[in-house]
Scaffold this active site. Structure first.
Site, PDB file in Angstrom:
ATOM      1  N   LYS A 142       0.847  -1.201   0.000  1.00 13.94           N
ATOM      2  CA  LYS A 142       0.000   0.000   0.000  1.00 13.94           C
ATOM      3  C   LYS A 142       0.879   1.246   0.000  1.00 13.94           C
ATOM      4  O   LYS A 142       1.453   1.621   1.013  1.00 13.94           O
ATOM      5  CB  LYS A 142      -0.928   0.040   1.223  1.00 13.94           C
ATOM      6  CG  LYS A 142      -2.058   1.023   0.986  1.00 13.94           C
ATOM      7  CD  LYS A 142      -2.497   1.825   2.182  1.00 13.94           C
ATOM      8  CE  LYS A 142      -1.797   3.088   2.454  1.00 13.94           C
ATOM      9  NZ  LYS A 142      -1.944   4.187   1.486  1.00 13.94           N
TER      10      LYS A 142
ATOM     11  N   GLU B 179      -1.555   7.362  -0.826  1.00 14.89           N
ATOM     12  CA  GLU B 179      -2.543   7.719  -1.863  1.00 14.89           C
ATOM     13  C   GLU B 179      -2.071   8.910  -2.688  1.00 14.89           C
ATOM     14  O   GLU B 179      -2.550   9.149  -3.796  1.00 14.89           O
ATOM     15  CB  GLU B 179      -3.901   8.028  -1.233  1.00 14.89           C
ATOM     16  CG  GLU B 179      -3.893   9.242  -0.337  1.00 14.89           C
ATOM     17  CD  GLU B 179      -5.291   9.754   0.002  1.00 14.89           C
ATOM     18  OE1 GLU B 179      -6.222   9.509  -0.775  1.00 14.89           O
ATOM     19  OE2 GLU B 179      -5.418  10.405   1.044  1.00 14.89           O
TER      20      GLU B 179
ATOM     21  N   GLY C 274       6.803   5.594   7.705  1.00 16.14           N
ATOM     22  CA  GLY C 274       5.950   6.780   7.750  1.00 16.14           C
ATOM     23  C   GLY C 274       6.168   7.536   9.037  1.00 16.14           C
ATOM     24  O   GLY C 274       7.213   7.405   9.685  1.00 16.14           O
ATOM     25  N   GLY C 275       5.171   8.315   9.421  1.00 15.24           N
ATOM     26  CA  GLY C 275       5.320   9.203  10.572  1.00 15.24           C
ATOM     27  C   GLY C 275       5.160   8.483  11.902  1.00 15.24           C
ATOM     28  O   GLY C 275       4.592   7.385  11.982  1.00 15.24           O
TER      29      GLY C 275
ATOM     30  N   THR D  84       1.438   7.744  13.050  1.00 16.67           N
ATOM     31  CA  THR D  84       0.851   6.580  12.363  1.00 16.67           C
ATOM     32  C   THR D  84       1.494   5.301  12.891  1.00 16.67           C
ATOM     33  O   THR D  84       0.818   4.283  13.093  1.00 16.67           O
ATOM     34  CB  THR D  84       1.050   6.679  10.836  1.00 16.67           C
ATOM     35  OG1 THR D  84       0.777   8.003  10.413  1.00 16.67           O
ATOM     36  CG2 THR D  84       0.149   5.713  10.097  1.00 16.67           C
ATOM     37  N   GLY D  85       2.798   5.357  13.144  1.00 10.00           N
ATOM     38  CA  GLY D  85       3.510   4.195  13.688  1.00 10.00           C
ATOM     39  C   GLY D  85       2.921   3.769  15.028  1.00 10.00           C
ATOM     40  O   GLY D  85       2.753   2.569  15.299  1.00 10.00           O
TER      41      GLY D  85
ATOM     42  N   GLU E 241       9.796   1.981  10.294  1.00  7.92           N
ATOM     43  CA  GLU E 241      10.783   3.015   9.956  1.00  7.92           C
ATOM     44  C   GLU E 241      10.063   4.338  10.094  1.00  7.92           C
ATOM     45  O   GLU E 241       9.248   4.700   9.236  1.00  7.92           O
ATOM     46  CB  GLU E 241      11.273   2.840   8.511  1.00  7.92           C
ATOM     47  CG  GLU E 241      12.090   1.608   8.271  1.00  7.92           C
ATOM     48  CD  GLU E 241      13.456   1.675   8.915  1.00  7.92           C
ATOM     49  OE1 GLU E 241      13.919   2.775   9.263  1.00  7.92           O
ATOM     50  OE2 GLU E 241      14.059   0.604   9.084  1.00  7.92           O
TER      51      GLU E 241
ATOM     52  N   CYS F 259      13.561  11.564   5.666  1.00  7.36           N
ATOM     53  CA  CYS F 259      13.524  11.159   7.081  1.00  7.36           C
ATOM     54  C   CYS F 259      14.861  11.403   7.763  1.00  7.36           C
ATOM     55  O   CYS F 259      14.914  11.705   8.948  1.00  7.36           O
ATOM     56  CB  CYS F 259      13.129   9.698   7.191  1.00  7.36           C
ATOM     57  SG  CYS F 259      14.133   8.630   6.162  1.00  7.36           S
TER      58      CYS F 259
ATOM     59  N   GLU G 234       9.700  16.904  14.058  1.00  8.84           N
ATOM     60  CA  GLU G 234      10.099  16.864  12.662  1.00  8.84           C
ATOM     61  C   GLU G 234       9.176  17.793  11.864  1.00  8.84           C
ATOM     62  O   GLU G 234       7.961  17.726  12.015  1.00  8.84           O
ATOM     63  CB  GLU G 234       9.858  15.418  12.225  1.00  8.84           C
ATOM     64  CG  GLU G 234      10.474  15.005  10.961  1.00  8.84           C
ATOM     65  CD  GLU G 234      10.080  13.563  10.616  1.00  8.84           C
ATOM     66  OE1 GLU G 234       9.011  13.088  11.032  1.00  8.84           O
ATOM     67  OE2 GLU G 234      10.873  12.926   9.923  1.00  8.84           O
TER      68      GLU G 234
HETATM   69  P1  NDP Z   1       2.259   8.842   7.196  1.00 11.30           P
HETATM   70  O1  NDP Z   1       2.518   8.179   8.477  1.00 11.30           O
HETATM   71  O2  NDP Z   1       1.189   9.855   7.133  1.00 11.30           O
HETATM   72  O3  NDP Z   1       1.883   7.791   6.064  1.00 11.30           O
HETATM   73  C1  NDP Z   1       2.720   6.715   5.716  1.00 11.30           C
HETATM   74  C2  NDP Z   1       1.887   5.633   5.076  1.00 11.30           C
HETATM   75  O4  NDP Z   1       0.965   5.130   6.030  1.00 11.30           O
HETATM   76  C3  NDP Z   1       1.036   6.131   3.897  1.00 11.30           C
HETATM   77  O5  NDP Z   1       0.930   5.103   2.944  1.00 11.30           O
HETATM   78  C4  NDP Z   1      -0.302   6.380   4.548  1.00 11.30           C
HETATM   79  O6  NDP Z   1      -1.362   6.334   3.628  1.00 11.30           O
HETATM   80  C5  NDP Z   1      -0.361   5.216   5.516  1.00 11.30           C
HETATM   81  N1  NDP Z   1      -1.269   5.375   6.641  1.00 11.30           N
HETATM   82  C6  NDP Z   1      -1.747   6.522   7.181  1.00 11.30           C
HETATM   83  N2  NDP Z   1      -2.560   6.234   8.215  1.00 11.30           N
HETATM   84  C7  NDP Z   1      -2.598   4.881   8.333  1.00 11.30           C
HETATM   85  C8  NDP Z   1      -3.259   3.966   9.211  1.00 11.30           C
HETATM   86  N3  NDP Z   1      -4.049   4.387  10.190  1.00 11.30           N
HETATM   87  N4  NDP Z   1      -3.068   2.651   9.028  1.00 11.30           N
HETATM   88  C9  NDP Z   1      -2.257   2.195   8.049  1.00 11.30           C
HETATM   89  N5  NDP Z   1      -1.618   3.012   7.183  1.00 11.30           N
HETATM   90  C10 NDP Z   1      -1.775   4.332   7.329  1.00 11.30           C
HETATM   91  O7  NDP Z   1       3.649   9.393   6.734  1.00 11.30           O
HETATM   92  P2  NDP Z   1       3.959  10.241   5.466  1.00 11.30           P
HETATM   93  O8  NDP Z   1       3.502   9.552   4.237  1.00 11.30           O
HETATM   94  O9  NDP Z   1       3.465  11.601   5.763  1.00 11.30           O
HETATM   95  O10 NDP Z   1       5.556  10.195   5.428  1.00 11.30           O
HETATM   96  C11 NDP Z   1       6.317  11.046   6.139  1.00 11.30           C
HETATM   97  C12 NDP Z   1       6.870  10.379   7.364  1.00 11.30           C
HETATM   98  O11 NDP Z   1       7.571   9.190   7.023  1.00 11.30           O
HETATM   99  C13 NDP Z   1       7.890  11.248   8.062  1.00 11.30           C
HETATM  100  O12 NDP Z   1       7.659  11.262   9.438  1.00 11.30           O
HETATM  101  C14 NDP Z   1       9.222  10.573   7.749  1.00 11.30           C
HETATM  102  O13 NDP Z   1      10.222  10.821   8.678  1.00 11.30           O
HETATM  103  C15 NDP Z   1       8.837   9.151   7.667  1.00 11.30           C
HETATM  104  N6  NDP Z   1       9.800   8.431   6.837  1.00 11.30           N
HETATM  105  C16 NDP Z   1      10.709   7.627   7.446  1.00 11.30           C
HETATM  106  C17 NDP Z   1      11.679   6.977   6.728  1.00 11.30           C
HETATM  107  C18 NDP Z   1      12.691   6.092   7.400  1.00 11.30           C
HETATM  108  O14 NDP Z   1      13.463   5.417   6.713  1.00 11.30           O
HETATM  109  N7  NDP Z   1      12.738   6.025   8.712  1.00 11.30           N
HETATM  110  C19 NDP Z   1      11.757   7.117   5.278  1.00 11.30           C
HETATM  111  C20 NDP Z   1      10.754   7.980   4.723  1.00 11.30           C
HETATM  112  C21 NDP Z   1       9.802   8.606   5.502  1.00 11.30           C
HETATM  113  P3  NDP Z   1      -1.927   7.646   2.907  1.00 11.30           P
HETATM  114  O15 NDP Z   1      -0.776   8.560   2.650  1.00 11.30           O
HETATM  115  O16 NDP Z   1      -2.520   7.093   1.678  1.00 11.30           O
HETATM  116  O17 NDP Z   1      -2.920   8.221   3.828  1.00 11.30           O
END
Ligand code: NDP
Length: 497
Positions: A174, A177, A227-228, A231-232, A249, A283, A384
């Site tokens: 996934k 979006e 991701g963030g 969300t994590g 991550e 990140c 961040e």
């Molecule tokens: P988000 O946490 O908003 O989203 C990441 C992914 O999770 C997207 O596909 C999103 O879908 C999905 N998502 C959102 N809510 C849920 C949920 N409740 N359940 C399951 N999946 C969900 O992060 P961003 O996309 O905004 O990315 C930025 C963040 O990622 C930053 O904090 C950055 O530091 C981190 N990051 C970390 C990296 C690392 O290697 N440590 C590398 C790159 C980024 P959708 O967008 O479709 O809503």
């Protein structure tokens, strides 16, 4: 009809026909229309992944066979590299050339895991008994939900898909979006390469909707998420109910430490790159500058001068050096973050607002920004921004630099600049972050593990551990000369031992 969901080896539209437009962050034009999955579609994808895994259709392949498949995917990606880079650049608004670099990294990732998978994994253990053979074997972990962010969409997915394939897992991808197109392209390649039906599945749609069943479903064994932090946390809480394996991550607030004895020309140039590359949507961005007090003015004045000259522009602007933020919502967040920092007492030296250039009026462009006079307790130092915002703090001693560098809930990466190699090594050793650069900032290689200490995540991607996340470890004890255990007495046999 839009049919961009890939479920059980078939391209499908959403079960309710739902679709959504993807807009360019550069000028808001529609760059693609993709399916938006329903809950039913997600459950179908999970069922397909589970059924393919349990059938043994892919787990029966040897590591070498699966590695060959992954190498073939790398070849096909190489063939289509520019097509995929164009999609990535359209979705993210990043310069086409940067997207090309990213796809080269994606290919390197597939090649790395193809090589790693071809190595012998089984080992035997000497248990001290001549009649016993003891083997440690690695088996595919099961069904994995692979969820990626929008900043390096295909690369972050590749870090998960390549090891999952080598390991023999079935999975559901996934992407965000906001940036779905490159994942669709990858899935077409995975199909063309000959991956068995049901092993690789693709779901598109907002995370808050389609992500939830990917975490909650008991048929999923592992969630690998980039991701963030927030969300994590949501994912970790939800995954607890079914004790899923987790690979997380998350974010970073990465200290970039410059000592007075550093090569300042190189340090300053790297500090500019570390903070403003991809407009800070990285990140591991070095957005938290820690500079020795005696060189503060020299370093900061030069960074401010350089930041003010960075040229912003869209995918095909050959003069541009970096691009827009991903969305209007993100532009608002970064603006508020800077405003809050100023209200907390930080001094705005450059940037701090949306670009007012005419050619940026339809895009989400934010000017490279430097906030000086920051202290650790400020929100802008701890959180961040994921935008082009550098905060500056000063230190007087090595111990202070280390303490400041570790004074964060995150632990993803950090940099140290000094011409004293022993001091640099001491500081690198003391910083609690997953990657430390000495007299450099930013490079990585797929052969080396990537991941975070503390709240930057759980587990590692890339390297050898990146494959380990997708494997179960089994110990098989074989007694080649069976005999009674004799633990409990058995009157029929006489006395026990
Ligand atoms: P988000 O946490 O908003 O989203 C990441 C992914 O999770 C997207 O596909 C999103 O879908 C999905 N998502 C959102 N809510 C849920 C949920 N409740 N359940 C399951 N999946 C969900 O992060 P961003 O996309 O905004 O990315 C930025 C963040 O990622 C930053 O904090 C950055 O530091 C981190 N990051 C970390 C990296 C690392 O290697 N440590 C590398 C790159 C980024 P959708 O967008 O479709 O809503």
């Amino acid at each position: 009809m839009v049919a961009t969901l890939f479920i059980d080896g078939t391209w499908r539209q959403a079960s309710d026909g739902g679709a959504h437009d993807v807009h360019s962050p550069h000028d808001q034009r529609v760059v693609a229309t993709v399916s938006q999955a329903t809950n039913t579609d997600v459950l179908d994808a999970v069922a397909a992944a589970r059924a393919s895994f349990d059938s043994g259709v892919f787990t029966s392949w040897t590591f070498k066979e699966r590695s060959a498949l992954v190498a073939k995917i790398a070849d096909l990606l190489e063939r289509d590299a520019d097509l995929v880079a164009r999609k990535e650049s359209d979705d993210t608004g990043k310069r086409f050339i940067e997207a090309q670099y990213d796809i080269a990294d994606v290919i390197a990732t597939f090649r790395h895991f193809a090589n790693l998978g071809a190595k012998e994994r089984e080992r035997s253990v000497d248990v001290g008994l001549a009649h016993v053979t003891s083997r440690i074997v690695h088996e595919p972990l099961g069904v994995a939900s692979l969820i990626g962010p929008w900043n390096y969409p295909l690369l972050q997915i590749a870090w998960k898909v390549a090891p999952a394939l080598v390991a023999g897992c079935s999975f559901i991808v996934k992407p965000s979006e906001l940036t779905p197109q490159s994942a669709v392209a990858l899935m077409k390649i995975i199909e063309e390469a000959g991956t068995p039906k049901g092993v690789a599945n693709l779901i598109l749609g907002p995370g808050s909707v389609v992500g939830t069943p990917l975490i909650n479903d008991p048929r999923v064994d592992l969630v690998s998420f980039t991701g963030g932090l927030t969300t994590g946390q949501t994912i970790m809480t939800a995954a607890a109910k079914t004790i899923k394996k987790l690979a997380l991550e998350l974010g970073g607030k990465n200290p970039h430490i410059i000592f007075a004895d550093a090569d300042l020309d190189a340090a300053i140039d790297n500090a500019v790159t570390a903070a403003f590359l991809h407009s800070g949507q990285v990140c591991s961005a070095g957005t938290r500058l820690l500079v020795e007090r005696s060189i503060h003015d020299r370093v900061v004045n030069e960074i401010v001068r350089r930041a003010g000259q960075i040229r912003l522009g869209g995918p095909d602007d050959v003069m541009a050096e970096t691009g827009p933020l991903i969305s209007a919502a993100h532009l608002r967040n970064v603006t508020e973050y800077v405003e809050k920092g100023i209200a907390e007492g930080a001094t705005l030296l450059v940037g701090g607002k949306r670009s007012e250039a005419l050619e940026h009026e339809n895009g989400w462009y934010f000017l490279p920004t430097v906030l000086d006079n920051c202290v650790t307790t400020m929100n802008c130092v701890q959180e961040e921004s994921f935008g082009p915002v550098m905060t500056v703090e000063v230190f007087d001693t090595e111990a202070q630099a280390i303490a400041l560098g570790n004074d964060t809930v995150f632990g993803l990466s950090g940099g140290v600049w000094s011409s004293d190699s022993e001091k640099a090594a001491r500081v690198a050793g003391a910083l609690r972050h997953g990657t430390i650069w000495v007299n450099d900032f930013g490079p990585y290689r797929p052969q080396a593990e990537w991941g975070g200490y503390k709240q930057s995540g759980i587990g590692r991607e890339l390297g050898e551990h990146g494959l380990g996340e997708y494997l179960e470890i089994k110990h098989i004890w074989t007694n080649n000369s069976p005999s009674r255990s004799g633990w409990f007495s058995d009157p029929a046999q006489g006395e026990s031992q």
